[in-house]
Write a protein that holds these residues in place. Structure first.
Motif, PDB file in Angstrom:
ATOM      1  N   THR A  28      -4.565  18.037   2.699  1.00  0.00           N
ATOM      2  CA  THR A  28      -4.253  17.255   3.892  1.00  0.00           C
ATOM      3  C   THR A  28      -5.490  16.494   4.354  1.00  0.00           C
ATOM      4  N   THR A  29      -6.626  17.140   4.283  1.00  0.00           N
ATOM      5  CA  THR A  29      -7.875  16.483   4.672  1.00  0.00           C
ATOM      6  C   THR A  29      -8.172  15.299   3.762  1.00  0.00           C
ATOM      7  N   ASP A  30      -7.923  15.460   2.459  1.00  0.00           N
ATOM      8  CA  ASP A  30      -8.118  14.347   1.528  1.00  0.00           C
ATOM      9  C   ASP A  30      -7.237  13.161   1.915  1.00  0.00           C
ATOM     10  N   ARG A  31      -5.979  13.448   2.266  1.00  0.00           N
ATOM     11  CA  ARG A  31      -5.059  12.371   2.652  1.00  0.00           C
ATOM     12  C   ARG A  31      -5.484  11.718   3.963  1.00  0.00           C
ATOM     13  N   GLN A  32      -5.965  12.513   4.908  1.00  0.00           N
ATOM     14  CA  GLN A  32      -6.429  11.952   6.179  1.00  0.00           C
ATOM     15  C   GLN A  32      -7.664  11.076   5.965  1.00  0.00           C
ATOM     16  N   ASN A  33      -8.593  11.545   5.150  1.00  0.00           N
ATOM     17  CA  ASN A  33      -9.777  10.746   4.839  1.00  0.00           C
ATOM     18  C   ASN A  33      -9.400   9.479   4.091  1.00  0.00           C
ATOM     19  N   ALA A  34      -8.423   9.594   3.202  1.00  0.00           N
ATOM     20  CA  ALA A  34      -7.965   8.428   2.446  1.00  0.00           C
ATOM     21  C   ALA A  34      -7.342   7.394   3.377  1.00  0.00           C
ATOM     22  N   ALA A  35      -6.532   7.834   4.324  1.00  0.00           N
ATOM     23  CA  ALA A  35      -5.915   6.904   5.274  1.00  0.00           C
ATOM     24  C   ALA A  35      -6.986   6.205   6.104  1.00  0.00           C
ATOM     25  N   GLN A  36      -8.017   6.941   6.477  1.00  0.00           N
ATOM     26  CA  GLN A  36      -9.113   6.345   7.242  1.00  0.00           C
ATOM     27  C   GLN A  36      -9.844   5.298   6.402  1.00  0.00           C
ATOM     28  N   GLU A  37     -10.113   5.610   5.138  1.00  0.00           N
ATOM     29  CA  GLU A  37     -10.759   4.641   4.246  1.00  0.00           C
ATOM     30  C   GLU A  37      -9.891   3.400   4.059  1.00  0.00           C
ATOM     31  N   CYS A  38      -8.585   3.595   3.933  1.00  0.00           N
ATOM     32  CA  CYS A  38      -7.678   2.468   3.733  1.00  0.00           C
ATOM     33  C   CYS A  38      -7.614   1.585   4.980  1.00  0.00           C
ATOM     34  N   ARG A  39      -7.601   2.203   6.165  1.00  0.00           N
ATOM     35  CA  ARG A  39      -7.619   1.396   7.389  1.00  0.00           C
ATOM     36  C   ARG A  39      -8.895   0.567   7.471  1.00  0.00           C
ATOM     37  N   PHE A  40     -10.022   1.171   7.084  1.00  0.00           N
ATOM     38  CA  PHE A  40     -11.281   0.439   7.094  1.00  0.00           C
ATOM     39  C   PHE A  40     -11.231  -0.724   6.103  1.00  0.00           C
ATOM     40  N   GLU A  41     -10.769  -0.439   4.877  1.00  0.00           N
ATOM     41  CA  GLU A  41     -10.736  -1.481   3.859  1.00  0.00           C
ATOM     42  C   GLU A  41      -9.744  -2.590   4.218  1.00  0.00           C
ATOM     43  N   ASP A  76      -8.690  10.083  -5.370  1.00  0.00           N
ATOM     44  CA  ASP A  76     -10.125   9.863  -5.503  1.00  0.00           C
ATOM     45  C   ASP A  76     -10.907  10.882  -4.661  1.00  0.00           C
ATOM     46  N   GLU A  77     -10.465  11.118  -3.439  1.00  0.00           N
ATOM     47  CA  GLU A  77     -11.114  12.106  -2.567  1.00  0.00           C
ATOM     48  C   GLU A  77     -11.063  13.504  -3.198  1.00  0.00           C
ATOM     49  N   ALA A  78      -9.907  13.863  -3.751  1.00  0.00           N
ATOM     50  CA  ALA A  78      -9.759  15.171  -4.388  1.00  0.00           C
ATOM     51  C   ALA A  78     -10.699  15.300  -5.588  1.00  0.00           C
ATOM     52  N   GLN A  79     -10.812  14.226  -6.358  1.00  0.00           N
ATOM     53  CA  GLN A  79     -11.698  14.238  -7.522  1.00  0.00           C
ATOM     54  C   GLN A  79     -13.162  14.324  -7.084  1.00  0.00           C
ATOM     55  N   ARG A  81     -14.291  15.662  -4.329  1.00  0.00           N
ATOM     56  CA  ARG A  81     -14.496  17.022  -3.832  1.00  0.00           C
ATOM     57  C   ARG A  81     -14.668  17.992  -4.989  1.00  0.00           C
ATOM     58  N   SER A  82     -13.826  17.848  -5.995  1.00  0.00           N
ATOM     59  CA  SER A  82     -13.888  18.721  -7.159  1.00  0.00           C
ATOM     60  C   SER A  82     -15.212  18.551  -7.903  1.00  0.00           C
ATOM     61  N   ASP A  83     -15.624  17.302  -8.091  1.00  0.00           N
ATOM     62  CA  ASP A  83     -16.890  17.033  -8.780  1.00  0.00           C
ATOM     63  C   ASP A  83     -18.078  17.603  -7.995  1.00  0.00           C
ATOM     64  N   ALA A  84     -18.040  17.437  -6.671  1.00  0.00           N
ATOM     65  CA  ALA A  84     -19.121  17.951  -5.830  1.00  0.00           C
ATOM     66  C   ALA A  84     -19.185  19.468  -5.909  1.00  0.00           C
ATOM     67  N   GLN A 138     -20.580   5.510  -1.102  1.00  0.00           N
ATOM     68  CA  GLN A 138     -20.325   4.520  -2.156  1.00  0.00           C
ATOM     69  C   GLN A 138     -18.951   3.874  -1.962  1.00  0.00           C
ATOM     70  N   ASP A 139     -17.956   4.662  -1.580  1.00  0.00           N
ATOM     71  CA  ASP A 139     -16.626   4.121  -1.312  1.00  0.00           C
ATOM     72  C   ASP A 139     -16.674   3.110  -0.168  1.00  0.00           C
ATOM     73  N   ARG A 140     -17.424   3.426   0.868  1.00  0.00           N
ATOM     74  CA  ARG A 140     -17.540   2.526   2.020  1.00  0.00           C
ATOM     75  C   ARG A 140     -18.255   1.231   1.623  1.00  0.00           C
ATOM     76  N   GLN A 141     -19.271   1.330   0.793  1.00  0.00           N
ATOM     77  CA  GLN A 141     -19.968   0.126   0.325  1.00  0.00           C
ATOM     78  C   GLN A 141     -19.028  -0.758  -0.492  1.00  0.00           C
ATOM     79  N   ASP A 142     -18.208  -0.136  -1.341  1.00  0.00           N
ATOM     80  CA  ASP A 142     -17.246  -0.897  -2.140  1.00  0.00           C
ATOM     81  C   ASP A 142     -16.226  -1.600  -1.245  1.00  0.00           C
TER      82      ASP A 142
END
Length: 196
Positions: A28-41, A76-79, A81-84, A138-142
């Protein structure tokens, strides 16, 4: 008996989308962060909204762009998080070292209880958060590059639409000129490392 079969079928039909959604590994957190990134973009200017719709929209009127963006960014957020989480323990092992002196310094730096035994867990948690934050930056810079590119392309298109379509458009009708321009300019901005 028929009622039981109907209810079982209905329950199965309702559970299938939930199960499919859970398979992407996003929380759920990944989806919330994703929605925030999408609103910004997506931004608030007509140019950034058009570029956003061109980039993510898949249906005829591009109105599914926000949902497609959230789905892609949540994966992307899930990946990230997993990589980190996968990379953090090794970084902490390297920092902890093998000598008694390095282990004592490590426990002193990260340990929060009286004997410092929780140092490794605290280190892993901190490193994972830092790696995730780095990926989010990096996502925000993109996204900033895409928004800046959209504004530049909108300005260029406003000067002469026909020349703009000829320069960037592909195919017979050259309807994809704006999206092609945004992609090219964003890539150039990302390569230069600057955003105007």
């Amino acid at each position: 008996m028929t009622r039981i079969l109907i209810l079982a079928g209905l329950a199965g039909a309702l559970a299938a989308p939930v199960a499919a959604r859970a398979d992407d590994g996003a929380t759920t957190t990944d989806r919330q962060n994703a929605a925030q990134e999408c609103r910004f973009e997506r931004g608030s200017t007509p140019a950034t909204r058009e570029a956003f719709a061109d980039h993510y929209g898949t249906n005829r009127n591009k109105r599914n762009a926000f949902g497609k963006c959230v789905s892609a960014k949540a994966r992307d957020e899930a990946q990230e998080r997993s990589d980190a989480q996968a990379g953090a323990p090794q970084a902490c092992r390297d920092e902890r070292g093998t000598t008694d002196e390095s282990r004592a310094a490590f426990a002193l730096k990260y340990g929060t209880n009286k004997n410092g035994k929780n140092a490794f867990g605290k280190c892993v948690s901190g490193k994972a958060k830092a790696l995730e934050a780095q990926a989010d930056d990096q996502d925000r810079q993109d996204a900033t590059a895409r928004k800046s590119a959209a504004k530049q392309c909108a300005t260029e298109r406003g000067a002469d639409r026909a020349a703009f379509a000829e320069k960037y458009g592909k195919g017979a009708h050259k309807r994809n000129a704006f999206g092609k321009c945004v992609s090219a300019v964003a890539k150039k901005l990302e390569d230069e490392g600057g955003h105007s």
